[in-house]
Enzyme design. Structure first.
Site, PDB file in Angstrom:
ATOM      1  N   ASP A 244       0.838  -1.192   0.000  1.00  0.00           N
ATOM      2  CA  ASP A 244       0.000   0.000   0.000  1.00  0.00           C
ATOM      3  C   ASP A 244       0.881   1.252   0.000  1.00  0.00           C
ATOM      4  O   ASP A 244       1.766   1.386   0.849  1.00  0.00           O
ATOM      5  CB  ASP A 244      -0.878  -0.009   1.261  1.00  0.00           C
ATOM      6  CG  ASP A 244      -1.976   1.036   1.242  1.00  0.00           C
ATOM      7  OD1 ASP A 244      -1.722   2.161   0.764  1.00  0.00           O
ATOM      8  OD2 ASP A 244      -3.078   0.740   1.715  1.00  0.00           O
ATOM      9  N   GLY A 270      -1.629  -4.235  -3.040  1.00  0.00           N
ATOM     10  CA  GLY A 270      -1.522  -2.818  -2.762  1.00  0.00           C
ATOM     11  C   GLY A 270      -2.642  -2.305  -1.883  1.00  0.00           C
ATOM     12  O   GLY A 270      -3.049  -2.938  -0.904  1.00  0.00           O
ATOM     13  N   HIS A 271      -3.203  -1.143  -2.276  1.00  0.00           N
ATOM     14  CA  HIS A 271      -4.183  -0.443  -1.456  1.00  0.00           C
ATOM     15  C   HIS A 271      -5.536  -1.140  -1.459  1.00  0.00           C
ATOM     16  O   HIS A 271      -6.275  -1.087  -0.482  1.00  0.00           O
ATOM     17  CB  HIS A 271      -4.329   0.990  -1.988  1.00  0.00           C
ATOM     18  CG  HIS A 271      -5.127   1.900  -1.111  1.00  0.00           C
ATOM     19  ND1 HIS A 271      -4.804   2.161   0.203  1.00  0.00           N
ATOM     20  CD2 HIS A 271      -6.253   2.634  -1.371  1.00  0.00           C
ATOM     21  CE1 HIS A 271      -5.676   3.017   0.718  1.00  0.00           C
ATOM     22  NE2 HIS A 271      -6.576   3.309  -0.209  1.00  0.00           N
ATOM     23  N   PHE A 272      -5.874  -1.808  -2.566  1.00  0.00           N
ATOM     24  CA  PHE A 272      -7.168  -2.484  -2.703  1.00  0.00           C
ATOM     25  C   PHE A 272      -6.951  -3.989  -2.868  1.00  0.00           C
ATOM     26  O   PHE A 272      -7.166  -4.547  -3.955  1.00  0.00           O
ATOM     27  CB  PHE A 272      -7.943  -1.927  -3.907  1.00  0.00           C
ATOM     28  CG  PHE A 272      -8.525  -0.557  -3.684  1.00  0.00           C
ATOM     29  CD1 PHE A 272      -9.726  -0.407  -3.018  1.00  0.00           C
ATOM     30  CD2 PHE A 272      -7.879   0.567  -4.161  1.00  0.00           C
ATOM     31  CE1 PHE A 272     -10.285   0.851  -2.824  1.00  0.00           C
ATOM     32  CE2 PHE A 272      -8.420   1.836  -3.970  1.00  0.00           C
ATOM     33  CZ  PHE A 272      -9.637   1.979  -3.293  1.00  0.00           C
TER      34      PHE A 272
END
Length: 483
Positions: A244, A270-272
């Site tokens: 992330d 990552g972030h999602f």
């Protein structure tokens, strides 16, 4: 079996005197099941949880609202509504009342974390468990990506506010979905396209700039959130995309500082992470929720798992298990609730051992693969351990424990077929069959793997229902505290 989600809106009063807000939400699962409340983050909406809702709804009542200003919920003018995290939390707290949530497991991500943690601090008795997916509550979790936002906190000038508009562009939205992913093609383009469509609506830029500015209030609230973790010790799981760009792995590990029993798992995402690692994340979440929410199972259903508590008719079967393992595994006592079933299971394993199509290690591979597909950690631990005792290398044993592809083509073909048979509910593809045949197996192996699947489906079901603890002899050697 999953349940199709209902897409609804509910009117929620604004405590600050504005008109009622129509909040869009997704709901699925049995109404009388334990509830799970999913709170999304920036720049997304409840759409980010579409896959997880499908995975959880077979067992739980799952609700995922769109925050005001996001997704399909009302987005009042920023100057009139006053967008702050305190205000969002008030609205979502009233949403829980409107939909009749008396207690719920709280699943938070990104912006959903400071909103959800405010709910937990306000009504701690309602939160049955806490799951944080890249949802931060510690300053060490904030990456250098926050530098321009911090500059605006320190000097809320028009220039610094204008600089934050770069966070609202389509390039940045796509970046948030793609950064840190080994294969960005796994990210569905409608995810970031829908997010950007909402961001581009008139007035939404000011909403988001106000919230970026108010995020500073969350850092000020971190001590309150941490005191809640420390005082109430809710069962806690952090499942985190380690790549992330905004929330660092240190933020996940920090939960253990205030709640030492917190589970921490890292995904290579990552972030999602739900966009690319849904199956892995859902398995972790379901295992956690089963342990903390399914209160009618485990000891409540099976009582004490000991030889003294087992029926006398099970004694001969226990002797068989001692001959194999040197002791009676805990799960044997659970199966002994119906001694005839324990006997049938042992006979099935004996029959598998007598098949000529699968060697002993391949048999353990099939049994471990079925257990992993069933999210049955007990079975995975048993058969990975037995594979090692039979001579499988460390790389094979480690991959079996993780459910990862095996570095041996023949064994991988067995693992793949057993997994496909289990996940497909007896349906497999020609590709799975071809892989097995190309590895040198024939129809006899197909039948043998089907026997492995049948035997482990039986015992994995009892393992889940009884909550049998994994025996020390089957545990992996001590390693890193998180995965």
């Amino acid at each position: 079996m999953s349940h199709a989600p209902h897409h609804q809106t509910v009117a929620v009063a604004d405590r600050r005197g504005g008109p009622p807000l129509n909040l869009f939400f997704r709901e699925a699962g049995p109404k009388d099941a334990p509830a799970v409340l999913l709170l999304h983050g920036f720049p997304s909406s409840s759409h980010q949880y579409r896959g997880l809702i499908e995975r959880l709804s077979g067992k739980y009542r799952v609700l995922a609202p769109d925050l005001p200003g996001f997704g399909f919920s009302d987005a009042p003018d920023a100057r009139r509504f006053g967008y702050s995290f305190d205000h969002l939390a008030e609205v979502i707290e009233d949403f829980t009342d409107a939909v009749g949530l008396q207690t719920y497991a709280l699943y938070v991500f990104d912006y959903g974390a400071p909103v959800g943690f405010r709910l937990a601090v306000s009504r701690p008795e309602r939160v049955t468990a806490l799951i944080s997916q890249n949802g931060n509550a510690y300053e060490e979790g904030l990456s250098p990506g926050w530098t321009p936002i911090r500059a605006y906190w320190d000097d809320p000038s028009p220039t610094n506010r204008e600089a934050l508009r770069s966070f609202l562009t389509s390039e940045t939205t796509r970046f948030q979905y793609h950064h840190g992913e080994a294969d960005p093609s796994l990210v569905a383009p409608e995810s970031y396209t829908l997010d950007q469509h909402v961001l581009d609506q008139p007035g939404h830029d000011e909403i988001q700039l106000d919230l970026l500015g108010d995020y500073r209030s969350n850092l000020a609230a971190y001590p309150r959130f941490q005191a809640y973790f420390r005082t109430h010790r809710p069962p806690t799981l952090a499942v985190w995309g380690r790549n992330d760009p905004f929330f660092l792995p240190e933020g996940a590990l920090a939960y253990r500082r205030d709640n030492p029993e917190a589970e921490v798992h890292f995904l290579d995402a990552g972030h999602f992470p739900l966009e690319t690692h849904l199956d892995e994340a859902a398995r972790i979440v379901l295992r956690f929720l089963a342990r903390v929410l399914d209160v009618r199972q485990g000891p409540a259903l099976f009582g004490e798992l000991t030889e003294a508590a087992a029926p006398a008719e099970a004694a001969p079967h226990f002797e068989t298990m001692r001959a194999v393992f040197g002791f009676v595994p805990t799960l044997g006592y659970a199966l002994a609730a119906e001694p005839a079933v324990l006997g049938i299971y042992l006979s099935m394993l004996q029959a598998l051992g007598q098949t000529g199509s699968l060697d002993p290690i391949a048999q353990q591979v099939a049994l471990a693969a079925v257990s992993h597909a069933n999210a049955a950690d007990y079975g995975v631990a048993v058969h990975a351990t037995l594979a090692g005792r039979l001579g499988a290398g460390e790389a094979i044993v480690d991959a079996l424990r993780r459910g990862a592809p095996l570095p041996d083509d023949r064994l991988e073909a067995v693992r793949r077929f057993a997994r496909a048979l289990t996940l497909g509910r007896t349906q497999v593809s020609d590709s799975d069959v071809a892989a097995l045949l190309n590895a040198g197996y024939d129809r006899r192996a197909v039948v043998a793997i089907a026997l492995a699947a049948a035997s482990k489906t039986l015992v994995n079901s009892v393992a889940q229902l009884s909550r049998a603890e994994i025996d020390v002899a089957f545990l992996a050697p001590a390693g890193p505290a998180s995965t």
